[in-house]
Motif scaffolding. Sequence first.
Motif, mmCIF file in Angstrom:
data_model
loop_
_atom_site.group_PDB
_atom_site.id
_atom_site.type_symbol
_atom_site.label_atom_id
_atom_site.label_comp_id
_atom_site.label_asym_id
_atom_site.label_seq_id
_atom_site.Cartn_x
_atom_site.Cartn_y
_atom_site.Cartn_z
ATOM 1 N N ASN A 66 0.810 -1.222 0.000
ATOM 2 C CA ASN A 66 0.000 0.000 0.000
ATOM 3 C C ASN A 66 0.841 1.269 0.000
ATOM 4 O OD1 ASN A 66 -2.358 -1.530 0.056
ATOM 5 N ND2 ASN A 66 -2.297 -1.685 2.286
ATOM 6 N N PRO A 68 2.691 4.568 -1.625
ATOM 7 C CA PRO A 68 2.398 5.489 -2.738
ATOM 8 C C PRO A 68 3.279 5.236 -3.957
ATOM 9 C CG PRO A 68 2.656 6.708 -0.676
ATOM 10 C CD PRO A 68 3.014 5.296 -0.399
ATOM 11 N N ASP A 70 4.117 2.488 -5.197
ATOM 12 C CA ASP A 70 3.596 1.355 -5.959
ATOM 13 C C ASP A 70 2.173 1.568 -6.470
ATOM 14 O OD1 ASP A 70 5.944 -0.066 -5.663
ATOM 15 O OD2 ASP A 70 5.268 -1.107 -3.860
ATOM 16 N N ASP A 71 1.616 2.766 -6.249
ATOM 17 C CA ASP A 71 0.243 3.022 -6.707
ATOM 18 C C ASP A 71 0.098 2.890 -8.218
ATOM 19 O OD1 ASP A 71 -0.662 3.368 -4.168
ATOM 20 O OD2 ASP A 71 -0.702 5.576 -4.253
ATOM 21 N N ASP A 74 -1.242 -0.420 -9.335
ATOM 22 C CA ASP A 74 -2.639 -0.757 -9.027
ATOM 23 C C ASP A 74 -3.528 -0.660 -10.252
ATOM 24 O OD1 ASP A 74 -1.921 -1.205 -6.415
ATOM 25 O OD2 ASP A 74 -2.572 0.780 -5.702
#
Length: 76
Positions: A66, A68, A70-71, A74
């Motif tokens: 979770n 940022p 690695d956002d 998503d």
Amino acid sequence: MATAAERKPVPDTLIDKIAALPDGRVAEVEDFVDFLRQREAEAATAKALRAAAMMASEASFAAVWNSPEDDVYDSI
């Protein structure tokens, strides 16, 4: 794969074939059935252990998953 409740009863022909075997062979059939049942039980246990390990590690990896940085992944 169908569950035990969904499967049809064992055909009488299979029971007749087993009954026609010599005693030693009937014992082999029984041993083989026991082996198959044991293998199924072990597979179910392994599946449950994998699921438990995933659940246990989920909290540990939450900070990594979770983040940022690695956002962007998503949306893939």
